[in-house]
Design a protein around this motif. Structure first.
Motif, PDB file in Angstrom:
ATOM      1  N   THR A 197       0.883  -1.168   0.000  1.00 46.29           N
ATOM      2  CA  THR A 197       0.000   0.000   0.000  1.00 46.29           C
ATOM      3  C   THR A 197       0.923   1.221   0.000  1.00 46.29           C
ATOM      4  N   PRO A 198       0.416   2.445  -0.156  1.00 48.02           N
ATOM      5  CA  PRO A 198       1.297   3.625  -0.119  1.00 48.02           C
ATOM      6  C   PRO A 198       1.716   3.980   1.308  1.00 48.02           C
ATOM      7  N   ASP A 199       2.465   3.071   1.936  1.00 46.85           N
ATOM      8  CA  ASP A 199       2.797   3.162   3.365  1.00 46.85           C
ATOM      9  C   ASP A 199       4.254   3.545   3.610  1.00 46.85           C
ATOM     10  N   HIS A 200       4.880   4.238   2.677  1.00 43.94           N
ATOM     11  CA  HIS A 200       6.313   4.472   2.743  1.00 43.94           C
ATOM     12  C   HIS A 200       6.640   5.953   2.538  1.00 43.94           C
ATOM     13  N   PHE A 201       7.789   6.360   3.109  1.00 43.58           N
ATOM     14  CA  PHE A 201       8.356   7.705   2.990  1.00 43.58           C
ATOM     15  C   PHE A 201       7.470   8.760   3.651  1.00 43.58           C
ATOM     16  N   GLY A 202       6.817   8.397   4.760  1.00 41.12           N
ATOM     17  CA  GLY A 202       5.913   9.333   5.415  1.00 41.12           C
ATOM     18  C   GLY A 202       6.336   9.800   6.799  1.00 41.12           C
ATOM     19  N   GLY A 203       7.144   9.013   7.520  1.00 42.75           N
ATOM     20  CA  GLY A 203       7.575   9.382   8.864  1.00 42.75           C
ATOM     21  C   GLY A 203       8.973   8.855   9.118  1.00 42.75           C
ATOM     22  N   TRP A 204       9.800   9.629   9.828  1.00 40.25           N
ATOM     23  CA  TRP A 204      11.189   9.233  10.014  1.00 40.25           C
ATOM     24  C   TRP A 204      11.769   9.849  11.281  1.00 40.25           C
TER      25      TRP A 204
END
Length: 324
Positions: A197-204
């Protein structure tokens, strides 16, 4: 007085501490996960595949994915049963040895009589890992559950995968309830990426270290030398008896919040340096900073304990953490 790590030597490295690959239930091979994160400007990643018997208890070796500009940390999302709601425990552990002894977790269902979450977290920390309570909202975690985990370094307060897939990706209430019992915990933002799903590059996390190596990054994480973000930068935080001064990338709102409903908030345009009074937070044992930009993206400092004028927790010696 500057908080400790902003004044320390080194630079900030951007990384994701929660990711999955085909070694468990992710859609991409580990090397491709690492390639994509580096291509998106990350400096490091921790691969945290699900540590259950269904996948042969993987601690994914990503050594071959390292290069001069990108590094990896070994880790896993640890599981055991069960929480008060009967669901399986989820604990992120970064920096695990490859030979870490598994609990009795053959699959994603809680096993009666298996190791407690508290025990598993203590074993992971004793083995050298940075330990975080994973997605407490998604898990339906009670305060009693959270209080039982006394070996954690941090709470996962923002899980982008859970935000995208079920809107249960926040853990701020759990964090603050623990802070209010004098637990000296930090906070992390992660992806929990599976790439199905589009579950990447959102929090770090942005980790301050002298070099981009697994050893330096892990030491900085344990020391609390980092902040969490979905976009904005925090460049400095300075604490005095009466105020806190924040330097950051352009922001529209900057908040200092403390115990209960205590807070100080400033709204503006393209703010990069502000001073917030501690008058309304003088009775709060801790404060934390939130920076919000024009797009609604946020960055979060770790809790500051003003009497200490530093970030991060005071941890008991590992010898005092009884295994069992």
């Amino acid at each position: 007085m500057p908080t400790s790590f902003f004044a320390a030597p080194g630079r900030f490295f951007r990384g994701n501490l929660h990711a999955h690959s085909t070694k468990s239930d992710g859609a991409l091979e580990p090397a491709e996960v690492c390639r994509r994160y580096q291509a998106e400007g990350y400096d490091f990643i921790a691969m945290t595949d699900h540590f259950v018997g269904l996948f042969d208890y993987p601690i994914t070796d990503t050594t071959n994915c390292r290069n001069k500009d990108f590094t990896t940390l070994f880790g896993a999302e640890l599981h055991t049963g069960s929480m008060e709601n009967g669901n399986l425990w989820h604990i992120v552990a970064v920096g695990l040895p490859l030979d870490f002894t598994p609990p009795d977790a053959p699959h994603f269902k809680a096993i009666e009589g298996s190791e407690t979450g508290a025990s598993l977290a203590k074993r992971a920390r004793a083995a050298g890992a940075f330990v975080a309570i994973a997605h407490p909202h998604w898990s339906g975690m009670t305060l009693g559950d959270a209080l039982s985990i006394d070996a954690a370094h941090a709470v996962e307060v923002y899980n982008y995968g859970c935000i995208v897939d079920n809107d249960r990706g926040e853990g701020f209430l759990t964090l603050e309830q623990l802070l209010n019992t004098d637990r000296r915990l930090n906070l992390i933002a992660t992806d929990d990426s599976h790439f199905n799903t589009p579950d990447h590059f959102g929090g770090w996390v942005m980790v301050k270290a002298t070099e981009n190596t697994p050893e330096a990054l892990l030491a900085a994480l344990k020391a609390g030398d980092f902040y969490a973000s979905t976009g904005p930068q925090i460049d400095d935080i300075r604490v005095s008896d009466d105020s806190v001064e924040i330097e950051c990338s352009a922001a529209t709102t900057i908040i200092m919040m403390g115990q209960g409903s205590s807070m100080a908030t400033l709204h503006g345009t393209s703010m990069t340096k502000v001073t917030l009074s501690r008058e309304r937070l003088k009775e709060s044992p801790w404060v934390r900073i939130v920076v919000i930009d024009r797009a609604g993206k946020r960055a979060w400092s770790n809790p500051i304990w003003p009497d200490l004028a530093r970030f991060g927790p005071i941890w008991p010696d590992l010898a005092r953490l009884e295994l069992g």
